[in-house]
Scaffold this motif. Structure first.
Motif, PDB file in Angstrom:
ATOM      1  N   THR A 134       9.677  -0.102   6.625  1.00 22.05           N
ATOM      2  CA  THR A 134       9.718   0.042   8.085  1.00 22.05           C
ATOM      3  C   THR A 134       8.340  -0.130   8.684  1.00 22.05           C
ATOM      4  OG1 THR A 134      11.606   1.543   7.961  1.00 22.05           O
ATOM      5  CG2 THR A 134      10.284   1.628   9.966  1.00 22.05           C
ATOM      6  N   HIS A 135       7.334   0.521   8.083  1.00 22.02           N
ATOM      7  CA  HIS A 135       5.959   0.407   8.588  1.00 22.02           C
ATOM      8  C   HIS A 135       5.466  -1.036   8.506  1.00 22.02           C
ATOM      9  CE1 HIS A 135       5.537   4.874   7.328  1.00 22.02           C
ATOM     10  NE2 HIS A 135       5.991   4.765   8.563  1.00 22.02           N
ATOM     11  N   MET A 136       5.823  -1.730   7.429  1.00 23.92           N
ATOM     12  CA  MET A 136       5.365  -3.111   7.269  1.00 23.92           C
ATOM     13  C   MET A 136       6.028  -4.036   8.277  1.00 23.92           C
ATOM     14  SD  MET A 136       5.037  -3.523   3.111  1.00 23.92           S
ATOM     15  CE  MET A 136       4.034  -5.002   3.208  1.00 23.92           C
ATOM     16  N   LEU A 137       7.331  -3.883   8.484  1.00 26.65           N
ATOM     17  CA  LEU A 137       8.026  -4.728   9.457  1.00 26.65           C
ATOM     18  C   LEU A 137       7.520  -4.482  10.874  1.00 26.65           C
ATOM     19  CD1 LEU A 137      11.711  -4.533   8.135  1.00 26.65           C
ATOM     20  CD2 LEU A 137      10.219  -6.538   8.124  1.00 26.65           C
ATOM     21  N   ALA A 138       7.421  -3.199  11.241  1.00 30.14           N
ATOM     22  CA  ALA A 138       6.934  -2.857  12.580  1.00 30.14           C
ATOM     23  C   ALA A 138       5.492  -3.313  12.763  1.00 30.14           C
ATOM     24  CB  ALA A 138       7.051  -1.351  12.808  1.00 30.14           C
ATOM     25  N   GLY A 139       4.676  -3.152  11.729  1.00 29.03           N
ATOM     26  CA  GLY A 139       3.277  -3.564  11.815  1.00 29.03           C
ATOM     27  C   GLY A 139       3.126  -5.065  11.949  1.00 29.03           C
ATOM     28  N   LEU A 207       0.256  -4.851   5.964  1.00 31.16           N
ATOM     29  CA  LEU A 207      -0.516  -4.057   4.995  1.00 31.16           C
ATOM     30  C   LEU A 207      -1.297  -2.949   5.697  1.00 31.16           C
ATOM     31  CD1 LEU A 207      -1.903  -6.987   2.819  1.00 31.16           C
ATOM     32  CD2 LEU A 207      -0.153  -5.339   2.137  1.00 31.16           C
ATOM     33  N   TYR A 208      -1.819  -3.274   6.838  1.00 27.71           N
ATOM     34  CA  TYR A 208      -2.674  -2.369   7.610  1.00 27.71           C
ATOM     35  C   TYR A 208      -1.936  -1.090   8.006  1.00 27.71           C
ATOM     36  CZ  TYR A 208      -5.409  -1.288  11.918  1.00 27.71           C
ATOM     37  OH  TYR A 208      -6.142  -0.708  12.910  1.00 27.71           O
ATOM     38  N   PHE A 209      -0.790  -1.227   8.654  1.00 31.83           N
ATOM     39  CA  PHE A 209      -0.057  -0.054   9.132  1.00 31.83           C
ATOM     40  C   PHE A 209       0.611   0.711   7.990  1.00 31.83           C
ATOM     41  CE2 PHE A 209      -0.267  -2.049  13.384  1.00 31.83           C
ATOM     42  CZ  PHE A 209      -0.645  -0.940  14.113  1.00 31.83           C
ATOM     43  N   ALA A 210       1.132  -0.026   6.997  1.00 28.11           N
ATOM     44  CA  ALA A 210       1.772   0.660   5.869  1.00 28.11           C
ATOM     45  C   ALA A 210       0.762   1.503   5.110  1.00 28.11           C
ATOM     46  CB  ALA A 210       2.425  -0.357   4.943  1.00 28.11           C
ATOM     47  N   CYS A 211      -0.415   0.944   4.869  1.00 28.32           N
ATOM     48  CA  CYS A 211      -1.470   1.680   4.157  1.00 28.32           C
ATOM     49  C   CYS A 211      -1.948   2.870   4.987  1.00 28.32           C
ATOM     50  CB  CYS A 211      -2.634   0.742   3.851  1.00 28.32           C
ATOM     51  SG  CYS A 211      -4.008   1.530   2.981  1.00 28.32           S
ATOM     52  N   TYR A 212      -2.117   2.651   6.284  1.00 22.43           N
ATOM     53  CA  TYR A 212      -2.592   3.741   7.158  1.00 22.43           C
ATOM     54  C   TYR A 212      -1.614   4.907   7.175  1.00 22.43           C
ATOM     55  CZ  TYR A 212      -3.607   6.375  11.351  1.00 22.43           C
ATOM     56  OH  TYR A 212      -3.852   7.412  12.228  1.00 22.43           O
ATOM     57  N   GLU A 213      -0.330   4.623   7.381  1.00 25.15           N
ATOM     58  CA  GLU A 213       0.668   5.698   7.474  1.00 25.15           C
ATOM     59  C   GLU A 213       0.752   6.493   6.173  1.00 25.15           C
ATOM     60  OE1 GLU A 213       2.335   6.769   9.962  1.00 25.15           O
ATOM     61  OE2 GLU A 213       2.630   5.186  11.432  1.00 25.15           O
ATOM     62  N   LYS A 216      -2.642   8.432   5.622  1.00 26.60           N
ATOM     63  CA  LYS A 216      -2.803   9.488   6.630  1.00 26.60           C
ATOM     64  C   LYS A 216      -2.007  10.721   6.243  1.00 26.60           C
ATOM     65  CE  LYS A 216      -0.426   9.417  10.434  1.00 26.60           C
ATOM     66  NZ  LYS A 216       0.124   9.135  11.797  1.00 26.60           N
ATOM     67  N   LYS A 217      -0.767  10.520   5.834  1.00 25.52           N
ATOM     68  CA  LYS A 217       0.072  11.654   5.446  1.00 25.52           C
ATOM     69  C   LYS A 217      -0.444  12.322   4.176  1.00 25.52           C
ATOM     70  CE  LYS A 217       4.905  12.928   4.688  1.00 25.52           C
ATOM     71  NZ  LYS A 217       4.572  13.869   3.621  1.00 25.52           N
ATOM     72  N   THR A 218      -0.815  11.494   3.187  1.00 28.16           N
ATOM     73  CA  THR A 218      -1.286  12.043   1.914  1.00 28.16           C
ATOM     74  C   THR A 218      -2.565  12.850   2.088  1.00 28.16           C
ATOM     75  OG1 THR A 218      -0.302  10.163   0.739  1.00 28.16           O
ATOM     76  CG2 THR A 218      -1.943  11.457  -0.440  1.00 28.16           C
ATOM     77  N   LEU A 219      -3.531  12.276   2.806  1.00 28.52           N
ATOM     78  CA  LEU A 219      -4.819  12.957   2.988  1.00 28.52           C
ATOM     79  C   LEU A 219      -4.691  14.169   3.905  1.00 28.52           C
ATOM     80  CD1 LEU A 219      -7.169   9.840   3.337  1.00 28.52           C
ATOM     81  CD2 LEU A 219      -6.886  11.341   1.360  1.00 28.52           C
ATOM     82  N   SER A 220      -3.839  14.072   4.927  1.00 29.66           N
ATOM     83  CA  SER A 220      -3.644  15.226   5.824  1.00 29.66           C
ATOM     84  C   SER A 220      -3.037  16.404   5.070  1.00 29.66           C
ATOM     85  CB  SER A 220      -2.743  14.841   6.994  1.00 29.66           C
ATOM     86  OG  SER A 220      -3.397  13.954   7.858  1.00 29.66           O
ATOM     87  N   ASP A 221      -2.107  16.118   4.139  1.00 28.90           N
ATOM     88  CA  ASP A 221      -1.510  17.199   3.343  1.00 28.90           C
ATOM     89  C   ASP A 221      -2.540  17.876   2.447  1.00 28.90           C
ATOM     90  OD1 ASP A 221       0.921  16.717   4.487  1.00 28.90           O
ATOM     91  OD2 ASP A 221       1.703  15.495   2.833  1.00 28.90           O
ATOM     92  N   VAL A 222      -3.549  17.125   2.035  1.00 28.45           N
ATOM     93  CA  VAL A 222      -4.591  17.689   1.181  1.00 28.45           C
ATOM     94  C   VAL A 222      -5.620  18.467   2.004  1.00 28.45           C
ATOM     95  CG1 VAL A 222      -6.492  17.136  -0.393  1.00 28.45           C
ATOM     96  CG2 VAL A 222      -4.306  15.933  -0.601  1.00 28.45           C
ATOM     97  N   ILE A 223      -6.070  17.842   3.105  1.00 24.02           N
ATOM     98  CA  ILE A 223      -7.144  18.440   3.911  1.00 24.02           C
ATOM     99  C   ILE A 223      -6.624  19.556   4.800  1.00 24.02           C
ATOM    100  CG2 ILE A 223      -8.877  17.957   5.693  1.00 24.02           C
ATOM    101  CD1 ILE A 223      -8.984  15.082   4.578  1.00 24.02           C
ATOM    102  N   ARG A 224      -5.481  19.310   5.432  1.00 18.45           N
ATOM    103  CA  ARG A 224      -4.934  20.302   6.373  1.00 18.45           C
ATOM    104  C   ARG A 224      -3.420  20.323   6.233  1.00 18.45           C
ATOM    105  NH1 ARG A 224      -5.856  20.164  12.939  1.00 18.45           N
ATOM    106  NH2 ARG A 224      -4.949  22.190  13.407  1.00 18.45           N
ATOM    107  N   PRO A 225      -2.895  21.038   5.249  1.00 18.70           N
ATOM    108  CA  PRO A 225      -1.454  21.035   4.999  1.00 18.70           C
ATOM    109  C   PRO A 225      -0.646  21.437   6.235  1.00 18.70           C
ATOM    110  CG  PRO A 225      -2.618  22.122   3.212  1.00 18.70           C
ATOM    111  CD  PRO A 225      -3.629  21.886   4.295  1.00 18.70           C
ATOM    112  N   ILE A 231     -10.243  13.713  10.048  1.00 16.30           N
ATOM    113  CA  ILE A 231     -10.953  13.109   8.910  1.00 16.30           C
ATOM    114  C   ILE A 231      -9.996  12.230   8.116  1.00 16.30           C
ATOM    115  CG2 ILE A 231     -12.155  13.604   6.744  1.00 16.30           C
ATOM    116  CD1 ILE A 231     -13.172  16.181   8.046  1.00 16.30           C
ATOM    117  N   ALA A 232      -8.782  12.734   7.898  1.00 18.01           N
ATOM    118  CA  ALA A 232      -7.777  11.952   7.186  1.00 18.01           C
ATOM    119  C   ALA A 232      -7.419  10.685   7.953  1.00 18.01           C
ATOM    120  CB  ALA A 232      -6.526  12.791   6.956  1.00 18.01           C
ATOM    121  N   ASN A 233      -7.301  10.779   9.286  1.00 19.23           N
ATOM    122  CA  ASN A 233      -6.981   9.609  10.099  1.00 19.23           C
ATOM    123  C   ASN A 233      -8.065   8.544   9.980  1.00 19.23           C
ATOM    124  OD1 ASN A 233      -4.741  11.038  10.992  1.00 19.23           O
ATOM    125  ND2 ASN A 233      -5.792  11.814  12.804  1.00 19.23           N
TER     126      ASN A 233
END
Length: 425
Positions: A134-139, A207-213, A216-225, A231-233
């Motif tokens: 979905t992220h790749m198609l929309a992006g 690639l840009y939006f799929a990688c970002y999404e 962003k979720k993975t790093l946000s869960d680590v830094i600020r669950p 910072i994650a963004n």
């Protein structure tokens, strides 16, 4: 006020004053009347000094009807329940009947909540659990639309960043540049090279939006669950830029060479063959490190500003086209203004501007960011680093606004349809 039923259908102990719709389990009669609940008869009149005080049933009912305008006009049980609720405290009814009142109150509360949810626009709720596809198609759709719609302004930006422009290609502002290009070089001249840009923008933004999404979720869960981390963004935007520029850089080289004044190339294939033959395959990635040097801070600022504005303008993170557009435009303007010097150097590396190189007696090709920075300073001083800043900001504001609003829209539509398809199965 008289009952709405003939006397032979009224409950046996009802005095005919108040309201009764013939419900077998609930009958509310005030002013010394008997209230029948679940077949049991209870005395509910308010008494003062042993004498019953009548209650104005008509005024009570009108007040309730006014309160319950949201209730259906054909739903007397809800209105009656509200009236019973109002009547018991005034009548000093026994505590045993509070269970019925509480149940009625809870039922009405739930009904109001459901009605409120139904009245909201369905498309405002952002779907959860969007997939990578979905992220790749929309992006991809967002990237193609962004670059194609803003391509004429991008052409002007490239020309205004020229360090030694031809006298016929000197412009004061974006509108004058567009008018002059169309008048002297033809209506379609600002569009030359758009096809290669669209071809590169699709996979690059996918690639840009799929990688970002994902990051962003993975790093946000680590830094600020459970929360959003700026910072994650920023970090996710930086990594996503690596993939985006790797796919987009060859298209950028060809596009900018075709955008220059008096460009010898009329077709994309002609430009590709000439660059490959004269400068080798490395020419398509000569500005890659410069592009990253520019785009990594650009995207970090861009994503952090966008997410910050979304927290302010759209804290519920619903699908809101206005907030996506405003946040995207502001984020693009700030990032574009700050990184303009790097963009000027990138343009020089991509175009290898012959007039500028000849004026400094530079033979061969300019390579590397440090060399580009020195050349720009030698030719125009500090002000040269901000050539085309107006065009760059004017380009980036609607560009990022289009990208985010289109991306969020298509992400919403695609995910909604996937959810509906799963629900139907």
């Amino acid at each position: 006020m008289q009952h709405g039923l003939p006397s032979w259908r009224r409950p046996p102990n009802c005095r005919g004053v108040g309201v009764c719709w013939g419900a077998p389990r609930v009958c509310g009669c005030f002013g010394g009347a008997t209230t029948a609940v679940s077949g049991q008869q209870r005395r509910s009149g308010a008494q003062t000094g042993g004498r019953e005080q009548p209650i104005d049933c008509k005024m009570e009912l009108e007040a309730v009807l006014k309160e319950r305008r949201g209730a259906s006009a054909g739903d007397p049980a809800r209105v009656l329940g509200a009236w019973v609720k109002r009547g018991w405290p005034a009548a000093g009814g026994p505590g045993a009947d509070t269970e019925l009142i509480a149940a009625e109150s809870a039922s009405m509360g739930r009904t109001r909540e459901l009605s409120s949810k139904d009245s909201d626009l369905e498309y405002e709720a952002l779907p959860e659990g969007s997939t990578v596809t979905t992220h790749m198609l929309a992006g991809a759709v967002a990237g193609i639309m962004e670059h194609c719609l803003m391509y004429p302004v991008d052409c002007v930006k490239t020309r205004m960043q020229s360090l030694q422009p031809d006298p016929a290609a000197r412009y004061r502002n974006v509108m004058e540049a567009l008018t002059k290009i169309i008048r002297t070089e033809g209506f379609w001249r600002p569009m030359r090279g758009m096809n290669v840009t669209a071809t590169g923008a699709g996979p690059a933004h996918a690639l840009y939006f799929a990688c970002y999404e994902k990051l962003k979720k993975t790093l946000s869960d680590v830094i600020r669950p459970g929360g959003n981390s700026h910072i994650a963004n920023g970090a996710a935007g930086c990594v996503a830029t690596l993939l985006h520029d790797a796919a987009m850089n060859p298209a950028e080289v060809i596009k900018q060479r075709m955008q220059m004044y008096n460009s010898p190339y009329r077709r994309v294939t002609d430009c590709m063959r000439a660059v490959w033959r004269k400068e080798g395959a490395g020419a398509f990635y000569r500005s890659y490190t410069t592009q990253l040097t520019m785009n990594i801070p650009f995207q970090a600022i861009h994503f952090m500003t966008y997410e910050f504005l979304q927290e302010t303008l759209n804290p519920q993170r619903q699908y809101n086209p206005t907030s996506h557009m405003v946040s995207g435009a502001c984020a693009g303007a700030v990032a574009a203004a700050v990184t303009t010097p790097l963009d000027v150097c990138k343009t020089l590396l991509n175009t290898q501007e012959s007039l500028a190189l000849n004026s400094q007696n530079i033979s061969g090709h300019i390579t590397g960011m440090a060399n580009a920075f020195r050349t720009v300073y030698q030719i125009g001083g500090v002000t040269a680093y901000f050539r085309g800043v107006q065009a760059r900001v004017i380009y980036q504001m609607p560009s990022t606004a289009i990208a985010w609003s289109v991306y969020e829209f298509f992400k919403y539509i695609i995910t909604k349809r996937q959810e509906e398809r799963r629900a139907s199965h």
